[in-house]
Design an enzyme around this catalytic site. Structure first.
Site, short mmCIF file in Angstrom:
data_model
loop_
_atom_site.label_atom_id
_atom_site.label_comp_id
_atom_site.label_asym_id
_atom_site.label_seq_id
_atom_site.Cartn_x
_atom_site.Cartn_y
_atom_site.Cartn_z
N CYS A 114 0.84 -1.20 0.00
CA CYS A 114 0.00 0.00 0.00
C CYS A 114 0.88 1.25 0.00
O CYS A 114 1.46 1.61 1.03
CB CYS A 114 -0.92 -0.03 1.22
SG CYS A 114 -1.88 1.48 1.41
N CYS A 166 -0.41 4.07 2.30
CA CYS A 166 -0.17 3.82 3.72
C CYS A 166 1.30 4.04 4.10
O CYS A 166 1.60 4.59 5.15
CB CYS A 166 -0.53 2.38 4.10
SG CYS A 166 -2.04 1.77 3.38
N ASP A 167 2.22 3.59 3.25
CA ASP A 167 3.63 3.50 3.66
C ASP A 167 4.60 4.37 2.86
O ASP A 167 5.77 4.46 3.22
CB ASP A 167 4.09 2.03 3.55
CG ASP A 167 3.27 1.12 4.44
OD1 ASP A 167 2.91 1.55 5.55
OD2 ASP A 167 2.96 -0.02 4.02
#
Ligand code: NAP
Length: 307
Positions: free
Chosen positions: A132, A135-136
């Protein structure tokens, strides 16, 4: 208490089904194991959902979907669907938070990223290996990352990662991308992105963090190491259907098989969105599925259960 419909999964398909069912006056419960929004909520910018000419952030769009459905009276419960008895009447949904009963069920549990299944992937999952970018990605500011895959997700997310990373290498097993031309043109024009084609990742290595990937050229057989701080894997998805095994017909890859009304192999059970066997998996097609499944569930109750 018996619901008219229980929807399993709170991505765009499930939330749309919930909106239609609740607005249609059905007593409707949606079961979701985490934050509603599904994979779409992990997308930075959705550019191809009509009505948003400048694009819309995935999380913002999904919050609007949820608010919209709640406004019409959809009940949402955070729980994990563990097993089902779909042949029973009413149908039984056994979850981490208890058993729920419904006249009809809409399966909208979506899909999750497919793992690459190479040594090092599990060990560094969450600490250098990610599925992701939204997300990261920010953890890789001014770092080098590799992106594995050649579909829409890989190319779209590689482009997004250049907001943070100083260098992104796309590693793809063939020399042609599966992604649509828009994404291909963008990555090719992005000076931060380079390519390793006809190449597969064989191992992810490092001491306490990811340091390199071992790659193999599938044409020449050459094996080499590529230094990297992170590995983003976008090699497709697998459906969330483990809890459905033995209950309804799934195809050989585990996707739910549906008819034109999105009915499954058991009467009164419908499926919508990425979880079902289909050719185009997008927010717009999930929305269409959610609407069709909801109308089919409503019709099933009217025609088959009220005589
Ligand atoms: P995908 O379209 O299935 O592409 C998966 C990619 O990973 C392919 O390039 C495939 O290579 C490669 N791959 C698969 N298994 C591999 C393995 N074991 N090792 C190395 N490479 C492997 O998956 P996706 O990109 O996640 O997209 C999923 C769905 O969501 C698609 O329907 C896509 O169109 C949709 N999507 C749409 C958008 C959008 O419209 N904005 C954005 C993202 C995703 P091959 O090409 O050689 O098979």
């Amino acid at each position: 208490m018996e619901y008219d419909v229980i929807i399993i999964g709170g991505g765009p398909a499930g939330l749309t089904a919930g909106l239609y069912c609740a607005r249609g006056g059905m007593k409707s419960l949606l079961i979701e194991m985490g934050m509603p929004g599904g994979q779409a909520a992990n997308t930075d910018l959705i550019e191809n959902y009509p009505g948003f000419p400048q694009g819309v952030s995935g999380i913002e769009l999904m919050q609007k979907f949820m608010e919209h459905a709640l406004n019409f009276g959809l009940e949402i419960k955070m729980a994990v669907a563990q097993s089902l008895d779909l042949k029973a009447n009413p149908k039984k949904i056994i979850t981490s938070e208890g058993t729920f009963l419904a006249k009809t069920v809409i399966i909208a549990s979506g899909a999750v990223p497919r793992p690459l299944n190479v040594p090092g992937e599990e060990r560094f999952r969450g600490v250098g290996v990610s599925y992701c970018a939204v997300c990261d990605g920010a953890f890789f500011r001014d770092k080098k990352v590799v992106v594995v895959g050649g579909g829409d997700s890989a190319l779209e997310e590689a482009n997004y990662l250049t907001k943070f990373a100083k260098e992104v290498v796309i590693i793809h097993r063939r020399d042609a991308f599966r992604a649509i031309n828009v994404y291909q043109n963008r990555v090719k024009a992005n000076p931060k992105i380079s390519f390793l084609l006809d190449t597969v990742v064989e191992e992810i290595k490092g001491e306490s963090k990811v340091e390199k990937v071992v790659v193999k050229n599938v044409k020449s057989g050459e094996i080499k190491e590529v230094a990297t701080d992170g590995v983003f894997i976008f090699v497709g998805t697998v459906p969330n259907t483990d809890y459905l095994q033995g209950q309804i017909t799934l195809d050989d890859r585990g996707y739910v098989v549906t008819n034109a009304e999105l009915g499954c192999s058991i009467p009164g059970v419908f499926a919508a969105g990425d979880v079902r066997q289909k050719t185009l998996r997008q927010v717009s097609t999930a929305v269409g599925d959610g609407a069709v499944a909801a109308m089919s569930a409503e019709r099933y109750i009217a025609e088959k259960l009220t005589t």
